[in-house]
Design a protein around this motif. Structure first.
Motif, PDB file in Angstrom:
ATOM      1  N   ASP A  92       0.847  -1.195   0.000  1.00 33.09           N
ATOM      2  CA  ASP A  92       0.000   0.000   0.000  1.00 33.09           C
ATOM      3  C   ASP A  92       0.884   1.248   0.000  1.00 33.09           C
ATOM      4  N   GLY A  93       0.507   2.203  -0.819  1.00 32.67           N
ATOM      5  CA  GLY A  93       1.224   3.465  -0.865  1.00 32.67           C
ATOM      6  C   GLY A  93       2.498   3.447  -1.681  1.00 32.67           C
ATOM      7  N   HIS A  94       2.788   2.329  -2.354  1.00 36.62           N
ATOM      8  CA  HIS A  94       4.016   2.284  -3.159  1.00 36.62           C
ATOM      9  C   HIS A  94       3.923   3.278  -4.315  1.00 36.62           C
ATOM     10  N   ARG A  95       4.999   4.023  -4.517  1.00 30.91           N
ATOM     11  CA  ARG A  95       5.064   4.977  -5.620  1.00 30.91           C
ATOM     12  C   ARG A  95       6.182   4.576  -6.569  1.00 30.91           C
ATOM     13  N   VAL A  96       5.864   4.554  -7.850  1.00 32.83           N
ATOM     14  CA  VAL A  96       6.894   4.244  -8.841  1.00 32.83           C
ATOM     15  C   VAL A  96       7.819   5.454  -8.975  1.00 32.83           C
ATOM     16  N   ASN A  97       8.978   5.222  -9.569  1.00 35.76           N
ATOM     17  CA  ASN A  97       9.996   6.276  -9.696  1.00 35.76           C
ATOM     18  C   ASN A  97       9.927   7.045 -11.011  1.00 35.76           C
ATOM     19  N   ASP A  98       8.881   6.814 -11.798  1.00 41.36           N
ATOM     20  CA  ASP A  98       8.808   7.410 -13.125  1.00 41.36           C
ATOM     21  C   ASP A  98       8.949   8.932 -13.098  1.00 41.36           C
ATOM     22  N   ALA A  99       8.260   9.596 -12.172  1.00 42.10           N
ATOM     23  CA  ALA A  99       8.313  11.066 -12.130  1.00 42.10           C
ATOM     24  C   ALA A  99       9.728  11.543 -11.808  1.00 42.10           C
ATOM     25  N   PHE A 100      10.408  10.851 -10.896  1.00 44.87           N
ATOM     26  CA  PHE A 100      11.798  11.205 -10.569  1.00 44.87           C
ATOM     27  C   PHE A 100      12.688  11.047 -11.779  1.00 44.87           C
ATOM     28  N   TRP A 101      12.572   9.923 -12.482  1.00 47.73           N
ATOM     29  CA  TRP A 101      13.419   9.673 -13.646  1.00 47.73           C
ATOM     30  C   TRP A 101      13.147  10.682 -14.754  1.00 47.73           C
ATOM     31  N   ARG A 102      11.866  10.973 -14.998  1.00 47.12           N
ATOM     32  CA  ARG A 102      11.529  11.965 -16.029  1.00 47.12           C
ATOM     33  C   ARG A 102      12.078  13.333 -15.650  1.00 47.12           C
ATOM     34  N   GLY A 103      12.040  13.658 -14.367  1.00 50.51           N
ATOM     35  CA  GLY A 103      12.593  14.926 -13.910  1.00 50.51           C
ATOM     36  C   GLY A 103      14.090  15.030 -14.147  1.00 50.51           C
ATOM     37  N   ARG A 104      14.755  13.884 -14.231  1.00 53.02           N
ATOM     38  CA  ARG A 104      16.183  13.852 -14.533  1.00 53.02           C
ATOM     39  C   ARG A 104      16.437  13.887 -16.040  1.00 53.02           C
ATOM     40  N   GLY A 105      15.372  13.913 -16.842  1.00 49.43           N
ATOM     41  CA  GLY A 105      15.533  13.963 -18.292  1.00 49.43           C
ATOM     42  C   GLY A 105      15.468  12.625 -18.986  1.00 49.43           C
ATOM     43  N   TYR A 106      15.159  11.559 -18.258  1.00 49.14           N
ATOM     44  CA  TYR A 106      15.086  10.223 -18.851  1.00 49.14           C
ATOM     45  C   TYR A 106      13.670   9.933 -19.328  1.00 49.14           C
ATOM     46  N   ALA A 107      13.585   9.068 -20.321  1.00 48.55           N
ATOM     47  CA  ALA A 107      12.284   8.650 -20.840  1.00 48.55           C
ATOM     48  C   ALA A 107      12.357   7.180 -21.213  1.00 48.55           C
TER      49      ALA A 107
END
Length: 208
Positions: A155-170
């Motif tokens: 419960d409450g797990h958050r993926v790291n996608d927003a962090f990675w995108r903020g670093r410029g990764y896609a």
């Protein structure tokens, strides 16, 4: 390198990784035991895996220690051409030369220390290293693919996608690899799909 109160960041290169292999083996087992990897760790395998980074003179390992000296996080990187062949085919199929890519391995951090900027420091250090040891065009890493509806997700797990995108990764559409490991409670290793993320390395920062 970022200044994070109470945290010391050490950069180990090539053979300099060997003295910290035992500490990092235990860290990887502890972090990867949790979701989303659910990895049933094997210390001997971990030692061999980490020691393999030392075989490349341009590899890097960034280690985070708390004030007592205890390792609480680490991240690794290596020229893709020096990494395992399991990662090569996905890039070659896209026409991306192996020598153009600096590949980031794990970035692991004990949960009490998350949210303090250490993850950003790991990326900063690895990207800076990649700029200084070769003419790499890309940095890349992969993440394990899990279904959003998997009942094992806490419960409450958050993926790291927003962090990675903020670093410029896609994420690169359709670009993945398969690795096998034994999940907690299983008797044998099973295959897992991992998806690649990439960004173009900003060469201009070398002179800053």
């Amino acid at each position: 390198m970022r200044d994070i109160p109470g945290i010391r960041l050490d950069v180990h290169v090539g053979q300099g990784i060997l003295p910290v292999v035992d500490e990092l083996a235990g860290l990887r087992i502890a972090v990867f035991r949790d979701w989303p990897y659910l990895y049933e760790g094997d210390r001997d395998y971990e030692r061999g895996y980490l020691a393999s980074y030392a075989a490349s003179p341009r590899s890097v390992c960034v280690v985070a220690r708390e004030a007592s000296g205890r390792v609480i996080g680490a991240s690794t990187g290596v020229p893709l051409a020096d990494d395992g062949e399991a990662f090569h085919s996905a890039f070659l199929a896209r026409g991306i030369p192996l020598d153009d890519v600096f590949y980031f391995g794990e970035s692991v951090l004990l949960s009490p220390w998350r949210g303090r900027g250490i993850g950003h420091a790991f990326f900063d250090a690895r990207e800076a290293h990649a700029r200084t040891v070769g003419e790499f065009r890309w940095t890349a890493f992969c993440s394990v693919r899990r279904e959003a509806t998997d009942p094992r997700a806490p419960d409450g797990h958050r993926v790291n996608d927003a962090f990675w995108r903020g670093r410029g990764y896609a994420p690169v559409d359709g670009m993945s690899c398969t690795l096998s490991w034994k999940e907690r409670g299983d008797d044998a290793a099973t295959p897992h799909t991992l998806d690649f993320w990439m960004r173009e390395l900003d060469r201009a920062k070398v002179s800053q």
